[in-house]
Design a protein around this motif. Structure first.
Motif, PDB file in Angstrom:
ATOM      1  N   PHE A  65       0.825  -1.214   0.000  1.00 32.88           N
ATOM      2  CA  PHE A  65       0.000   0.000   0.000  1.00 32.88           C
ATOM      3  C   PHE A  65       0.853   1.255   0.000  1.00 32.88           C
ATOM      4  CE2 PHE A  65      -1.792   3.425   2.598  1.00 32.88           C
ATOM      5  CZ  PHE A  65      -2.811   3.823   1.758  1.00 32.88           C
ATOM      6  N   LEU A  66       1.937   1.255   0.791  1.00 29.40           N
ATOM      7  CA  LEU A  66       2.787   2.446   0.821  1.00 29.40           C
ATOM      8  C   LEU A  66       3.319   2.775  -0.569  1.00 29.40           C
ATOM      9  CD1 LEU A  66       5.020   2.448   4.027  1.00 29.40           C
ATOM     10  CD2 LEU A  66       2.878   3.647   3.581  1.00 29.40           C
ATOM     11  N   VAL A  67       3.764   1.754  -1.288  1.00 24.56           N
ATOM     12  CA  VAL A  67       4.287   1.997  -2.640  1.00 24.56           C
ATOM     13  C   VAL A  67       3.145   2.337  -3.592  1.00 24.56           C
ATOM     14  CG1 VAL A  67       5.746   1.097  -4.471  1.00 24.56           C
ATOM     15  CG2 VAL A  67       6.101   0.314  -2.131  1.00 24.56           C
ATOM     16  N   ALA A  68       2.062   1.575  -3.519  1.00 25.48           N
ATOM     17  CA  ALA A  68       0.958   1.764  -4.462  1.00 25.48           C
ATOM     18  C   ALA A  68       0.221   3.075  -4.234  1.00 25.48           C
ATOM     19  CB  ALA A  68      -0.014   0.591  -4.362  1.00 25.48           C
ATOM     20  N   SER A  69       0.170   3.558  -2.988  1.00 23.99           N
ATOM     21  CA  SER A  69      -0.522   4.819  -2.725  1.00 23.99           C
ATOM     22  C   SER A  69       0.194   5.973  -3.423  1.00 23.99           C
ATOM     23  CB  SER A  69      -0.612   5.071  -1.220  1.00 23.99           C
ATOM     24  OG  SER A  69       0.673   5.136  -0.639  1.00 23.99           O
ATOM     25  N   GLY A  70       1.525   5.954  -3.382  1.00 25.11           N
ATOM     26  CA  GLY A  70       2.259   6.978  -4.121  1.00 25.11           C
ATOM     27  C   GLY A  70       2.044   6.862  -5.616  1.00 25.11           C
ATOM     28  N   LEU A  71       1.986   5.636  -6.107  1.00 26.21           N
ATOM     29  CA  LEU A  71       1.764   5.425  -7.543  1.00 26.21           C
ATOM     30  C   LEU A  71       0.377   5.887  -7.955  1.00 26.21           C
ATOM     31  CD1 LEU A  71       2.891   4.264 -10.181  1.00 26.21           C
ATOM     32  CD2 LEU A  71       1.943   2.048  -9.515  1.00 26.21           C
ATOM     33  N   THR A  72      -0.627   5.599  -7.126  1.00 28.51           N
ATOM     34  CA  THR A  72      -1.994   5.991  -7.495  1.00 28.51           C
ATOM     35  C   THR A  72      -2.173   7.501  -7.401  1.00 28.51           C
ATOM     36  OG1 THR A  72      -4.296   5.301  -7.273  1.00 28.51           O
ATOM     37  CG2 THR A  72      -3.164   5.849  -5.239  1.00 28.51           C
ATOM     38  N   LEU A  73      -1.427   8.160  -6.503  1.00 31.08           N
ATOM     39  CA  LEU A  73      -1.468   9.623  -6.466  1.00 31.08           C
ATOM     40  C   LEU A  73      -0.904  10.213  -7.749  1.00 31.08           C
ATOM     41  CD1 LEU A  73      -0.337  10.456  -2.802  1.00 31.08           C
ATOM     42  CD2 LEU A  73      -2.557  10.945  -3.816  1.00 31.08           C
ATOM     43  N   ILE A  74       0.251   9.705  -8.162  1.00 34.90           N
ATOM     44  CA  ILE A  74       0.913  10.244  -9.350  1.00 34.90           C
ATOM     45  C   ILE A  74       0.156   9.869 -10.623  1.00 34.90           C
ATOM     46  CG2 ILE A  74       3.032  10.152 -10.719  1.00 34.90           C
ATOM     47  CD1 ILE A  74       4.532   9.674  -8.056  1.00 34.90           C
ATOM     48  N   PHE A  75      -0.265   8.610 -10.702  1.00 33.18           N
ATOM     49  CA  PHE A  75      -0.943   8.119 -11.899  1.00 33.18           C
ATOM     50  C   PHE A  75      -2.376   8.635 -11.966  1.00 33.18           C
ATOM     51  CE2 PHE A  75      -2.400   4.014 -14.213  1.00 33.18           C
ATOM     52  CZ  PHE A  75      -2.471   4.701 -15.408  1.00 33.18           C
ATOM     53  N   GLY A  76      -3.108   8.512 -10.866  1.00 35.19           N
ATOM     54  CA  GLY A  76      -4.531   8.855 -10.880  1.00 35.19           C
ATOM     55  C   GLY A  76      -4.805  10.336 -10.816  1.00 35.19           C
ATOM     56  N   ILE A  77      -3.993  11.089 -10.104  1.00 41.21           N
ATOM     57  CA  ILE A  77      -4.263  12.505  -9.911  1.00 41.21           C
ATOM     58  C   ILE A  77      -3.516  13.366 -10.931  1.00 41.21           C
ATOM     59  CG2 ILE A  77      -3.953  14.425  -8.291  1.00 41.21           C
ATOM     60  CD1 ILE A  77      -4.527  12.473  -6.032  1.00 41.21           C
ATOM     61  N   MET A  78      -2.256  13.008 -11.200  1.00 37.49           N
ATOM     62  CA  MET A  78      -1.453  13.823 -12.106  1.00 37.49           C
ATOM     63  C   MET A  78      -1.496  13.305 -13.540  1.00 37.49           C
ATOM     64  SD  MET A  78       1.670  14.165  -9.392  1.00 37.49           S
ATOM     65  CE  MET A  78       2.759  15.071 -10.435  1.00 37.49           C
ATOM     66  N   GLY A  79      -1.975  12.090 -13.746  1.00 32.37           N
ATOM     67  CA  GLY A  79      -2.132  11.548 -15.084  1.00 32.37           C
ATOM     68  C   GLY A  79      -0.841  11.100 -15.736  1.00 32.37           C
ATOM     69  N   VAL A  80       0.197  10.808 -14.933  1.00 32.61           N
ATOM     70  CA  VAL A  80       1.488  10.400 -15.469  1.00 32.61           C
ATOM     71  C   VAL A  80       1.706   8.914 -15.197  1.00 32.61           C
ATOM     72  CG1 VAL A  80       3.992  10.682 -15.285  1.00 32.61           C
ATOM     73  CG2 VAL A  80       2.502  12.684 -15.185  1.00 32.61           C
ATOM     74  N   ILE A  81       2.002   8.156 -16.248  1.00 27.19           N
ATOM     75  CA  ILE A  81       2.358   6.739 -16.090  1.00 27.19           C
ATOM     76  C   ILE A  81       3.835   6.686 -15.716  1.00 27.19           C
ATOM     77  CG2 ILE A  81       2.501   4.502 -17.218  1.00 27.19           C
ATOM     78  CD1 ILE A  81       0.273   5.356 -19.057  1.00 27.19           C
ATOM     79  N   ASN A  82       4.098   6.451 -14.456  1.00 24.55           N
ATOM     80  CA  ASN A  82       5.463   6.534 -13.941  1.00 24.55           C
ATOM     81  C   ASN A  82       6.054   5.141 -13.768  1.00 24.55           C
ATOM     82  OD1 ASN A  82       7.851   7.314 -12.781  1.00 24.55           O
ATOM     83  ND2 ASN A  82       6.958   7.723 -10.765  1.00 24.55           N
ATOM     84  N   LEU A  83       6.755   4.656 -14.775  1.00 31.14           N
ATOM     85  CA  LEU A  83       7.397   3.348 -14.677  1.00 31.14           C
ATOM     86  C   LEU A  83       8.584   3.368 -13.717  1.00 31.14           C
ATOM     87  CD1 LEU A  83       7.432   2.070 -18.374  1.00 31.14           C
ATOM     88  CD2 LEU A  83       5.720   1.690 -16.595  1.00 31.14           C
ATOM     89  N   ALA A  84       9.070   4.543 -13.374  1.00 19.85           N
ATOM     90  CA  ALA A  84      10.215   4.645 -12.470  1.00 19.85           C
ATOM     91  C   ALA A  84       9.815   4.591 -11.002  1.00 19.85           C
ATOM     92  CB  ALA A  84      10.983   5.938 -12.746  1.00 19.85           C
ATOM     93  N   HIS A  85       8.552   4.401 -10.710  1.00 23.07           N
ATOM     94  CA  HIS A  85       8.107   4.454  -9.316  1.00 23.07           C
ATOM     95  C   HIS A  85       8.751   3.349  -8.476  1.00 23.07           C
ATOM     96  CE1 HIS A  85       5.438   6.083  -6.266  1.00 23.07           C
ATOM     97  NE2 HIS A  85       5.183   4.857  -5.886  1.00 23.07           N
ATOM     98  N   GLY A  86       8.942   2.179  -9.058  1.00 24.71           N
ATOM     99  CA  GLY A  86       9.601   1.105  -8.323  1.00 24.71           C
ATOM    100  C   GLY A  86      11.024   1.463  -7.948  1.00 24.71           C
ATOM    101  N   SER A  87      11.667   2.313  -8.739  1.00 21.99           N
ATOM    102  CA  SER A  87      13.031   2.747  -8.425  1.00 21.99           C
ATOM    103  C   SER A  87      13.073   3.560  -7.140  1.00 21.99           C
ATOM    104  CB  SER A  87      13.608   3.566  -9.574  1.00 21.99           C
ATOM    105  OG  SER A  87      13.723   2.796 -10.753  1.00 21.99           O
ATOM    106  N   PHE A  88      11.985   4.259  -6.822  1.00 19.72           N
ATOM    107  CA  PHE A  88      11.955   5.019  -5.574  1.00 19.72           C
ATOM    108  C   PHE A  88      11.936   4.080  -4.367  1.00 19.72           C
ATOM    109  CE2 PHE A  88       9.389   8.058  -8.407  1.00 19.72           C
ATOM    110  CZ  PHE A  88      10.560   8.608  -8.934  1.00 19.72           C
ATOM    111  N   TYR A  89      11.273   2.938  -4.533  1.00 17.77           N
ATOM    112  CA  TYR A  89      11.309   1.904  -3.492  1.00 17.77           C
ATOM    113  C   TYR A  89      12.743   1.394  -3.311  1.00 17.77           C
ATOM    114  CZ  TYR A  89      10.442  -2.737  -1.435  1.00 17.77           C
ATOM    115  OH  TYR A  89      10.466  -3.862  -0.645  1.00 17.77           O
ATOM    116  N   MET A  90      13.435   1.159  -4.427  1.00 11.34           N
ATOM    117  CA  MET A  90      14.829   0.722  -4.358  1.00 11.34           C
ATOM    118  C   MET A  90      15.702   1.795  -3.707  1.00 11.34           C
ATOM    119  SD  MET A  90      17.472  -0.034  -7.502  1.00 11.34           S
ATOM    120  CE  MET A  90      17.522   1.736  -7.853  1.00 11.34           C
ATOM    121  N   ILE A  91      15.476   3.042  -4.057  1.00  8.62           N
ATOM    122  CA  ILE A  91      16.253   4.135  -3.468  1.00  8.62           C
ATOM    123  C   ILE A  91      16.054   4.178  -1.962  1.00  8.62           C
ATOM    124  CG2 ILE A  91      16.392   6.656  -3.319  1.00  8.62           C
ATOM    125  CD1 ILE A  91      15.879   6.713  -6.363  1.00  8.62           C
TER     126      ILE A  91
END
Length: 290
Positions: A21-47
């Motif tokens: 949920f922590l990872v997906a909540s950030g993804l759904t904010l960026i994808f659902g609210i800002m309309g950006v398909i962010n394939l790099a989101h998993g990299s933030f988890y790695m960072i």
């Protein structure tokens, strides 16, 4: 399966679901609210995981301060990254978004290789969280795993409160619905989106920092969680925080018990769940609201 084993598996499922949920909540904010398909989101988890590895010697047993420092660093990085790259993607088509964010994955992986190498690293849990509690006569459960679940739950409650009960959350929801109207009301939509993106990066990094003591820190770990997080976002409903929480817990239970009862087909269980839910509700579990 005895009751203690069942309880341990339930705790594992909840822990895995809340981390997702922590990872997906950030993804759904960026994808659902800002309309950006962010394939790099998993990299933030790695960072975040590598931040836990890098900051551990500096903070010692001050694990909570280490998490706070990591979140601040990740949010600052996300703020700058949105200004440099993502602010140019809002009006672009999805193909350009995919190409840009995929290129960022390659950049992050190469930077990680140059800075810390390609070895697998371990992060120790702090001594005050290194014990375990007994579940029955033969089973025990790590205290750190309980802490991870509790921390994720606190963040989930806080995130829901911010999005649904604060002025900032009201602006975020309004910006998702009609950014032109929000801009016309005098709200700096660019700054608002920058804050949302920074929050999404911080949430993913926090998940990586919390997960680091429970698993190894290794190259490519962001790619593994990215796919499952997109599944969570689709199941929960794009842009819905509460939907992401429900979907994450569902995925956690299906994945955990799928490995217990159907080990040979466990890789299919989560995707079968997604298919069934999309047949029933193509818009996801929570098509409206946050």
């Amino acid at each position: 399966m005895d009751i203690s084993t069942f309880l341990a598996q339930c705790l594992n499922a909840v822990q895995y679901g809340l981390l997702l949920f922590l990872v997906a909540s950030g993804l759904t904010l960026i994808f659902g609210i800002m309309g950006v398909i962010n394939l790099a989101h998993g990299s933030f988890y790695m960072i975040g995981a590598y931040l836990a590895f890098g900051l551990a010697p500096l903070f010692g047993d001050q694990f909570l301060l280490q998490l706070l420092a990591g979140v601040v660093l990740a949010a600052s990085f996300g703020f700058i990254l949105e200004w440099l790259f993502f602010s140019y993607l809002y009006q672009r088509d999805h193909l350009q978004q995919v190409l840009m964010t995929y290129s960022l994955i390659l950049v992050f992986e190469e930077a990680r290789s140059l800075l810390v190498g390609n070895e697998v690293h371990g992060v120790k849990a702090p001594p005050w969280l290194s014990g375990s509690i007994r579940l029955g006569d033969l089973m025990s459960y790590p205290v750190y795993s309980l802490f991870a679940s509790a921390a994720c739950l606190v963040v989930a409650i806080g995130l829901y409160f911010v999005v649904n009960r604060t002025r900032l959350g009201m602006m975020i929801r309004a910006g998702a619905s009609n950014r032109d109207m929000v801009r016309g009301l005098g709200i700096n939509i660019k700054l608002l989106y920058r804050v949302v993106f920074a929050a999404g990066v911080a949430l993913a990094a926090l998940a990586g920092m919390i997960a680091a003591p429970m698993s190894s820190v290794y190259p490519g770990m962001g790619g593994q969680i990215l796919i499952i997080c997109f599944v969570v976002v689709v199941i929960g409903g794009i842009g819905s925080i509460s939907g992401a929480l429900i979907a994450s817990l569902l995925v956690g239970f299906v994945d955990t018990f799928g490995k217990v009862f159907f080990a040979q087909f466990s890789g299919l269980s989560v995707y079968l769940l997604m298919a069934l839910i999309l047949i029933w509700r193509p818009e996801g579990l929570k098509s409206k609201g946050y």
